[in-house]
Design a protein around this motif. Structure first.
Motif, short mmCIF file in Angstrom:
data_model
loop_
_atom_site.label_atom_id
_atom_site.label_comp_id
_atom_site.label_asym_id
_atom_site.label_seq_id
_atom_site.Cartn_x
_atom_site.Cartn_y
_atom_site.Cartn_z
N GLN A 105 10.21 -17.78 46.52
CA GLN A 105 9.80 -19.18 46.42
C GLN A 105 8.40 -19.40 46.99
O GLN A 105 7.63 -20.17 46.45
CB GLN A 105 10.80 -20.10 47.12
N ILE A 108 6.08 -18.46 44.24
CA ILE A 108 6.11 -19.46 43.17
C ILE A 108 5.31 -20.70 43.58
O ILE A 108 4.56 -21.26 42.78
CB ILE A 108 7.56 -19.82 42.79
N ASP A 109 5.44 -21.09 44.81
CA ASP A 109 4.76 -22.29 45.30
C ASP A 109 3.24 -22.17 45.28
O ASP A 109 2.55 -23.18 45.34
CB ASP A 109 5.24 -22.64 46.71
N THR A 110 2.71 -20.94 45.18
CA THR A 110 1.26 -20.75 45.24
C THR A 110 0.57 -20.82 43.89
O THR A 110 -0.66 -20.88 43.84
CB THR A 110 0.90 -19.38 45.86
N ALA A 112 0.39 -22.53 39.90
CA ALA A 112 0.84 -23.57 38.96
C ALA A 112 1.64 -22.98 37.81
O ALA A 112 2.66 -23.54 37.40
CB ALA A 112 -0.37 -24.34 38.43
N ARG A 115 5.16 -22.34 39.03
CA ARG A 115 5.91 -23.59 39.21
C ARG A 115 6.32 -24.15 37.84
O ARG A 115 7.44 -24.62 37.68
CB ARG A 115 5.08 -24.61 39.99
N GLU A 116 5.43 -24.04 36.88
CA GLU A 116 5.75 -24.48 35.52
C GLU A 116 6.91 -23.66 34.96
O GLU A 116 7.84 -24.20 34.36
CB GLU A 116 4.52 -24.34 34.63
N GLU A 118 9.24 -22.16 36.60
CA GLU A 118 10.45 -22.55 37.32
C GLU A 118 11.00 -23.86 36.76
O GLU A 118 12.21 -24.01 36.58
CB GLU A 118 10.15 -22.68 38.82
N LEU A 119 10.12 -24.80 36.45
CA LEU A 119 10.56 -26.07 35.87
C LEU A 119 11.17 -25.85 34.48
O LEU A 119 12.17 -26.49 34.13
CB LEU A 119 9.40 -27.06 35.80
N ARG A 155 18.38 -28.25 42.98
CA ARG A 155 17.04 -28.13 43.56
C ARG A 155 17.00 -28.59 45.02
O ARG A 155 16.37 -27.94 45.86
CB ARG A 155 16.04 -28.90 42.71
#
Length: 188
Positions: A105, A108-110, A112, A115-116, A118-119, A155
């Motif tokens: 995670q 992933i947080d670093t 974009a 994160r996309e 993951e969404l 989430r």
């Protein structure tokens, strides 16, 4: 180790995670990952489509287990109980290695694009749960609402689980979060 040694995918996954944490996702190449694992880039591409997919391998299994659990819920269960069964299945798939999940995670947080991705995974799960609820006879609007609420619970519980090393049971946390949602919506 040679490139034909067992668990090449696991070695690649661990090498990628190490490098992503040390160097950053953007600065790490497929060649870097393969080299770190003692493998070739060609071997990497036998296991993963790209460097992003190293972090999302297993998404299909997660989706399948969640849908199977939803489908297996007793017919008398309402939509949220069926979604609760899917959440419990997700916890069984994901809840075994909190340290790996925290590292994943953090990577992933670093970025974009991660994160996309993951969404997109969450949207795909919501769509599959909605379809599963529709197969159970739940009206479309209610099926969508229950599935999306389940994703919110997923989430919120996931973030709490990652943040609290003292709470190792993701399944209990998902159930408690679902209970909390019920309380919050009852007191609006």
């Amino acid at each position: 180790m040679g490139r034909w040694d067992p668990d090449a995918a696991g070695r690649l996954r661990e090498a990628a995670m190490r490098l992503y944490v040390e160097r950053g996702y953007e600065q790490t190449t497929v060649a870097d990952i393969a080299g770190e694992a003692g493998l070739t880039a060609r071997t990497f591409f036998r296991h993963f489509a790209d460097k992003r997919e190293v972090l999302f391998a297993g998404s299909e299994l997660l989706l399948a287990r969640m849908v199977e659990a939803l489908d297996a819920a007793p017919a008398a269960d309402g939509p949220m109980r069926a979604v609760a069964a899917a959440l419990a299945a997700a916890a069984q798939v994901l809840g075994h290695d909190p340290e790996f999940s925290r590292r994943r995670q953090s990577v992933i947080d670093t970025a974009a694009e991660l994160r996309e991705r993951e969404l997109i995974k969450m949207v795909t799960i919501a769509e599959a749960l909605t379809e599963g609820l529709r197969r159970r006879g739940v009206p479309a609007r209610d099926a969508s609402l229950a599935a999306e609420a389940g994703i919110v619970v997923f989430r919120v519980a996931w973030v709490q689980w990652l943040a609290d090393a003292a709470n190792p049971d993701l399944g209990k946390l998902m159930a408690a979060t679902l209970d909390r949602l019920t309380t919050v919506t009852a007191t609006h």
